[in-house]
Design an enzyme around this catalytic site. Structure first.
Site, PDB file in Angstrom:
ATOM      1  N   LYS B  70       0.733  -1.123  -0.133  1.00  0.00           N
ATOM      2  CA  LYS B  70       0.134  -0.035  -0.012  1.00  0.00           C
ATOM      3  C   LYS B  70       0.772   1.158   0.073  1.00  0.00           C
ATOM      4  CE  LYS B  70      -4.419  -1.460   0.418  1.00  0.00           C
ATOM      5  NZ  LYS B  70      -5.309  -1.073  -0.312  1.00  0.00           N
ATOM      6  N   SER B  95      -9.279   0.344   7.158  1.00  0.00           N
ATOM      7  CA  SER B  95      -8.977  -0.673   8.339  1.00  0.00           C
ATOM      8  C   SER B  95      -7.818  -1.193   8.430  1.00  0.00           C
ATOM      9  CB  SER B  95     -10.259  -1.792   8.308  1.00  0.00           C
ATOM     10  OG  SER B  95      -9.845  -2.625   7.096  1.00  0.00           O
TER      11      SER B  95
END
Lengths: 342, 342
Positions: B70, B95
Site C-alpha cells: 500500500k 481498516s
C-alpha cells in the site's frame, strides 16, 4: 619489550595457520557447495535501524535449504568424502538443524544418512530430517547416549561420523557465509553470530578477518548456556553441568577445533537473558516479518541489549551484520514464549 | 469478420487509453516514489516448488515500508499533490494497511494525515498508523459511517481524501510492482494477485500487460467475499450485503476506476476457501519462513488450489509470480487460525 612482542606475534601467526579451517579451505568450500546451496539475501529495516541506533544487515540463513546455515557445513562435509567412504553413508547425533542439513546433503549425493535424535528434539526439526529422507534413530536425551548410539550405528553400517561443529569441513562450510556477506555489504564494521559449539562463528570469523582484518566478531550466547563466555574468561574450555535456555540450538560446548578460533578471533561474547531472546524473536516476526528460531534471533538480542548499546567501545560499530542462523521454530513455541513474556 | 475484429480491437484499444492508469503514469510513479520505497526482493523455495509443481517467485511486499504494498500507491498520491493542497493534509478511511501507508507517506512529506478507522480493525494495523504519526479518528465499522466521518474531517480540515484503491494515483503506484518484478524475473508466465477493491491488481495488470502482452493475470479472492468473481460473471460491479473471511484486507468492492481494468485485463479470478488461506499462511511461515497476513497469502492459496492445479488451461504456466501483498498479522490471529484448522 619489542622482542617479546615479536615472539608473541610469531606464535599467534603460527596458531592461525594451525586452525581447522583457513581462508583457502573456505574458498574451496564455496566452490564445492556452490551448486547446492542458496545464496541467501541480506535484509534491512529502517524502522529497526532507528530502534537499534545502527544500520543492521540481516544475513538470512533462515532461507537456506533446510531452514538454517547448517546445510553449508553439512554439504561441504558430504561432498568432500571420497567415493568409497561416501557410499557407506554418514551418521550424526543432533537435536536439530545439523541433522536435517546432513540428511539433505546425503540425499543430494545419493548416500544414506543415519540420524541419532534425542527424544526431546523439537517436532519441526525431526520432521525436516524425515522430509529429506534421513533415517531417524531415537535415543535418550543425554550426550553420553547420543554418542554411544552413534558409535553403534557407525560400527554396524560403516557410515562416516559427521560431527555438527568440531570438524574442519563443517567450519569451512559455515565460513562461506562471510564470503557472501562481505560481497553483499562491504562496509560492515562487525558481524554478530550465535555461539554454541562454535562451528558457525569459527568459520565466519576466520573468513571475515582474512578478508577484512579490522572487522569485529561478536558472539551472542544465552545466559542459561554461557559456557563460551566462561571459557573465554577462564582461558580454556569450560562445560556446564546443565543448560537452560529456549534457544535449543545453543546448548552445545566448544570443541578442541573450534575453541582456538573462538579464543583468538572472537572479539567479545555478549551474554543475553531469555526475555531478550524472546523480544528479538518478536521483533523479527513483527517488524522484519521473518520466522526466526530463538537461536537465530539471539544476534539481534545482543545488539539491542544494554550491554552492547551502552558500551562506548563499540560505538564506532555503525554497520553491523547479524546472522539470522535458522528459522525452524514450531509456531506453538513462538506463541507460548510470547505469552509467557507478557 | 475481419472488419468486425478490427473494430473490436479499436474499441478495446480505446478502452485501454481510458483507464485510470497506463504504463506512462506507472513509470512516472516509479520515478516519483523511487527515493522513498523499498525495492522488495523476490524469494523462491525449491521445497515449495516441488509441492506446487511449478516454479513460484514470491514478490515480497511484506518487506515494503509499512509492511505492505500500500505504501507504493499512498506515496505516489501524496507526492503528486500540489504544495497548496498538500499543506492541508490527507484523510482516508481504512481498516488497515492503506491507513498506515498514508500516514507514513504524509510524514515523509511533512503534512498531516487523518485516518478514520473502524473499531474492529486489527490491533497491529492501528499501531502501525500511530507509529507513523497518523491522527486516528475512530468510527463504527460500517462503510456509511466511515464515509460520513471522513467527509466531516475533510470539511473541517480541508484535507484531501485519498481513497484506498479507486484513484488513478493509487493504481499507478501499485503498478510499480510489475515494473520491478518483470525486471527481477523476466520469464514469468503469470502473476497471481489478491483482489479486493482492485487497486493492486489493476496497477499490476496494466503494467505487466504493457511490458509483456501474453502474461496472464490471475486474481485470488476469498469465497466469503467473492464480489469480484461475481462481478466478472455478471459483467457489472456486484456488491455483497455481507462478507465473511479471515482475510481482513479483502472485504472491499471494486470501484468505477478499477472495475474496467479488472473486467478487461484480469484473465481469471480464483476463489479459495478459508481453510486454503490458513494453509497457505502456514506454508509461508513453515517453509518460506515469512510472516504473511491472510490477505497476503491468498495468492499462494490460489496456486495450490485444485481449481488451479487441475485446470489444463493453465498447465503451460510454469513460472508464476505471486505477490505476497502484506505481512501485518497479529501473532494471536495466526495462532488461533492454525488451531482452528487442525
Amino acid at each position: 619489550m619489542e622482542a617479546a612482542k615479536f615472539s608473541t606475534e610469531l606464535e599467534s601467526s603460527k596458531q592461525q595457520t594451525n586452525y581447522a579451517a583457513d581462508i583457502s579451505s573456505i574458498q574451496e568450500a564455496r566452490d564445492r557447495i556452490g551448486p547446492y546451496i542458496d545464496k541467501t539475501p541480506v535484509l534491512s529495516s529502517s524502522s529497526l535501524n532507528i530502534i537499534a541506533g545502527r544500520t543492521l544487515f540481516f544475513k538470512c540463513e533462515i532461507f537456506q535449504k533446510g531452514g538454517a546455515f547448517k546445510f553449508r557445513g553439512a554439504c561441504n562435509a558430504v561432498f568432500s568424502l571420497p567415493v568409497d567412504l561416501a557410499d557407506k553413508g554418514v551418521v550424526t547425533h543432533s537435536s536439530g538443524n545439523h541433522a536435517a542439513a546432513l540428511a539433505l546433503a546425503a540425499k543430494l549425493r545419493g548416500i544414506p544418512a543415519y540420524i541419532v535424535i534425542p527424544k526431546n528434539a523439537p517436532i519441526c526439526k525431526v520432521e525436516n530430517v524425515k522430509r529429506y529422507g534421513g533415517q531417524v534413530i531415537w535415543c535418550e536425551p543425554t550426550m553420553q547416549e547420543r554418542e554411544s548410539v552413534s558409535a553403534k550405528v557407525q560400527e554396524e553400517t560403516g557410515a562416516v561420523l559427521i560431527h555438527p561443529f568440531n570438524d574442519g569441513r563443517i567450519i569451512s562450510g559455515q565460513g562461506t557465509i562471510s564470503l557472501e556477506l562481505l560481497e553483499q555489504v562491504a562496509q560492515l564494521d562487525a558481524i554478530v553470530v550465535p555461539i554454541s559449539g562454535g562451528g558457525l562463528i569459527s568459520g565466519v570469523a576466520v573468513a571475515a578477518k582474512a578478508l577484512k582484518p579490522n572487522i569485529l566478531i561478536f558472539a551472542a550466547e544465552p545466559k542459561g548456556a554461557d559456557d563460551a563466555a566462561r571459557s573465554k574468561a577462564a582461558g580454556h574450555i569450560v562445560t556446564l553441568t546443565e543448560t537452560k535456555t529456549i534457544a535449543d540450538g545453543l546448548r552445545a560446548y566448544l570443541g578442541d577445533l573450534t575453541w582456538p578460533i573462538v579464543r583468538d578471533l572472537v572479539d567479545e561474547i555478549i551474554v543475553v537473558e531469555e526475555g531478550e531472546i524472546v523480544e528479538a524473536m518478536k521483533i523479527c516476526y513483527e517488524i522484519l516479518k521473518l520466522a526466526v528460531e530463538p537461536s537465530g534471533a539471539i544476534g539481534l538480542a545482543a545488539v539491542l541489549s544494554h550491554q552492547f548499546q551502552d558500551n562506548m567501545r563499540w560505538s564506532h560499530c555503525q554497520n553491523i551484520g547479524i546472522v539470522l542462523s535458522g528459522g525452524n521454530v514450531d509456531l506453538s513455541v513462538l506463541w507460548e514464549s510470547f505469552q509467557k513474556a507478557h
